[in-house]
Structures are given as structure tokens and as C-alpha cells.
Motif scaffolding. Structure first.
Motif, PDB file in Angstrom:
ATOM      1  N   SER A 149      -1.138  -9.695  -0.464  1.00  0.00           N
ATOM      2  CA  SER A 149      -1.574 -10.643  -1.502  1.00  0.00           C
ATOM      3  C   SER A 149      -0.465 -10.833  -2.524  1.00  0.00           C
ATOM      4  O   SER A 149       0.431  -9.993  -2.680  1.00  0.00           O
ATOM      5  N   PRO A 153      -5.055 -13.959  -2.724  1.00  0.00           N
ATOM      6  CA  PRO A 153      -5.345 -12.860  -1.788  1.00  0.00           C
ATOM      7  C   PRO A 153      -4.918 -13.214  -0.366  1.00  0.00           C
ATOM      8  O   PRO A 153      -5.078 -14.346   0.090  1.00  0.00           O
ATOM      9  N   ARG A 157       0.823  -1.201   0.000  1.00  0.00           N
ATOM     10  CA  ARG A 157       0.000   0.000   0.000  1.00  0.00           C
ATOM     11  C   ARG A 157       0.865   1.262   0.000  1.00  0.00           C
ATOM     12  O   ARG A 157       0.470   2.302   0.480  1.00  0.00           O
ATOM     13  N   ASN A 171      -5.217 -12.913   3.779  1.00  0.00           N
ATOM     14  CA  ASN A 171      -6.337 -12.824   4.719  1.00  0.00           C
ATOM     15  C   ASN A 171      -6.474 -11.391   5.223  1.00  0.00           C
ATOM     16  O   ASN A 171      -5.485 -10.713   5.520  1.00  0.00           O
ATOM     17  N   GLN A 172      -7.719 -10.929   5.300  1.00  0.00           N
ATOM     18  CA  GLN A 172      -7.969  -9.594   5.829  1.00  0.00           C
ATOM     19  C   GLN A 172      -7.644  -9.563   7.313  1.00  0.00           C
ATOM     20  O   GLN A 172      -7.976 -10.497   8.062  1.00  0.00           O
ATOM     21  N   ASP A 205      -7.213  -3.190  -5.205  1.00  0.00           N
ATOM     22  CA  ASP A 205      -8.448  -3.850  -4.784  1.00  0.00           C
ATOM     23  C   ASP A 205      -8.180  -5.134  -4.019  1.00  0.00           C
ATOM     24  O   ASP A 205      -9.115  -5.866  -3.676  1.00  0.00           O
ATOM     25  N   PRO A 226      -6.123  -7.195  -0.659  1.00  0.00           N
ATOM     26  CA  PRO A 226      -5.531  -6.934   0.659  1.00  0.00           C
ATOM     27  C   PRO A 226      -4.007  -6.873   0.577  1.00  0.00           C
ATOM     28  O   PRO A 226      -3.379  -7.564  -0.235  1.00  0.00           O
TER      29      PRO A 226
END
Length: 252
Positions: free
Chosen positions: A229, A246, A215, A248-249, A224, A226
């Protein structure tokens, strides 16, 4: 102990041939040598042997000291004729089916392929599927691509062999060869100064490279997804398969 490396090599070869036969992009039907090798390895793996031939018929003795043969009755003659015909037909079918080693091999191959097709039909859907498959393009590498490759000191890419694939999420995908003739896969994010992913492997090894989502940038290719990923690019010669994994959130 000397057989262990050979065993591992055979197992790796079997996995690669199975993927060519039962994977998402099967091509082994056009390669008789590879198909024959698959049959050989599957037979060795499963302990399959060719069926035993029919029992050999014993020829009556012609020894003059033997007891004289009794003349057959009409019923016995008819039974012998029927048995002889059935036996001749059975041997004829067996001989035609086993006339050559090639035919015996294909008999075994048919059974193996049918059984393994059922196994892979059940198992394959639960494995990872590519998010998309990238096709080659006629794009030529520009100065920006050349500049980014110069950042990777260990990646001795022959830039004359560069060929492009379709972009993915704004990322540029390139394939090439290194100074040893090994295939390379390069993933470039135009917003940073060096390749996002780069890998060269020997021709017989799987060629893939990963891009991890962070990020730290605006307009990131994985905005889009997490953070953490992984986007995996798997080079398959004429195409590149892309897989999404992806993260895990985090718990809220």
C-alpha cells in the motif's frame, strides 16, 4: 510545433486553477488575478465568445433627391414610439452591461463558473479524497531530524527553513526549502536512519512524496494496511493532505 509547449503549459495552468476554484480547498476568490486568468483559459478552452452587440440602426437618408417621406399615420407613430422605447431600453441595458471589458469578462465568467461548478460537483466526489489534512505546528527540528537529512546527499535542504506539521501514524512530516529556494517535503520514520520519503520540486510543480508499506519492521506505520500500500503526502503550502492507496489483498 512551437505552439505545442505553450499549449501544454496552458493546460497545466488551467488544471491548477480549476483545483483552486473547485477543489477541496478553494482559495481563488481571494485572488482576482488568478480568477481572471481562469476565466480567460476557460473561455479559450471552451471556445466561448462575448455575445454580439445589437444591430446598428440605419439613419434615414437626407439626400434631397430622395423621394419625400410620407407623413406617418397616428398608428405608425405610436408603433414607432413603442419600438424606439424598447430599442432604447435594450441598448441601454446592453451598454450598461458592456460598458467596460471587465464587465464583459465577468458576464462570461458567471456562465463558465456556474457550468463548471456543476461538472465538478458531479465529478469531484468520485476522485480521491484525503484521509486527513495535517496542520503546521511549532515543533523545532531536533538532532535526530538533522542526522536523517544528512543521509540524503542530493537533498540540499536549508535546515533553517524547516517547519513541522502534525504527525501521521507515528511519522514526522517536515517542509523546507532547498538551496535553489524550491519547496521540499520530508517524511521521517523515527525507527529508521534516513527519511522515508523526500522530494523537492520547483515552486510551480506539485510537491508530493510517497511512503510504501512493508512488513519488515515491528510496529510499522502501516501495520493495518496490506503490504505494498502507498501513503501519499501532498504539500499544499500551509497544509499537507494525506491520501491512502491500499494494495489489493493477495488471493488466499
Amino acid at each position: 510545433m512551437d505552439d505545442l509547449p505553450a499549449s501544454r503549459s496552458a493546460e497545466r495552468e488551467l488544471r491548477e486553477l480549476r483545483e483552486r476554484a473547485y477543489g477541496p480547498h478553494p482559495d481563488i476568490e481571494d485572488d482576482p488575478v488568478a480568477l481572471a486568468r481562469l476565466v480567460e483559459l476557460e473561455a479559450a478552452h471552451a471556445g466561448v465568445h462575448a455575445p454580439a452587440p445589437p444591430a446598428v440602426q440605419v439613419t434615414p437618408s437626407t439626400d434631397p433627391t430622395s423621394a419625400p417621406a410620407m407623413p406617418p399615420t397616428p398608428a405608425a407613430s405610436a408603433a414607432a414610439t413603442t419600438a424606439s422605447s424598447a430599442d432604447g431600453a435594450g441598448r441601454s441595458l446592453w451598454q450598461r452591461a458592456n460598458a467596460t471589458r471587465s464587465r464583459r469578462t465577468w458576464l462570461i465568467a458567471g456562465g463558465l463558473v456556474a457550468a463548471l461548478a456543476l461538472v465538478y460537483a458531479v465529478e469531484w466526489p468520485v476522485g480521491p479524497h484525503p484521509d486527513t489534512t495535517l496542520q503546521p505546528t511549532s515543533a523545532e527540528p531536533d538532532a535526530q531530524v538533522q542526522d536523517r537529512l544528512s543521509w540524503v546527499i542530493d537533498l540540499k535542504v536549508d535546515t533553517t527553513t524547516l517547519r513541522g506539521f502534525e504527525d501521521y501514524r507515528g511519522l514526522e512530516i517536515w517542509a523546507a526549502e532547498d538551496r535553489y529556494g524550491s519547496p521540499c517535503l520530508i517524511v521521517i520514520d523515527p525507527s529508521i536512519d534516513r527519511p522515508l520519503g523526500d522530494e523537492c520540486t520547483p515552486p510551480d510543480a506539485e510537491l508530493l512524496t510517497d511512503a510504501t508499506v512493508s512488513r519488515r519492521q515491528e510496529g510499522h506505520y502501516g501495520e493495518d494496511l496490506p503490504a505494498g500500500s502507498v501513503i501519499r503526502f501532498h504539500h499544499r503550502g500551509d497544509t499537507v493532505d494525506v491520501y491512502l492507496f491500499p494494495a489489493n489483498q493477495p488471493a488466499g
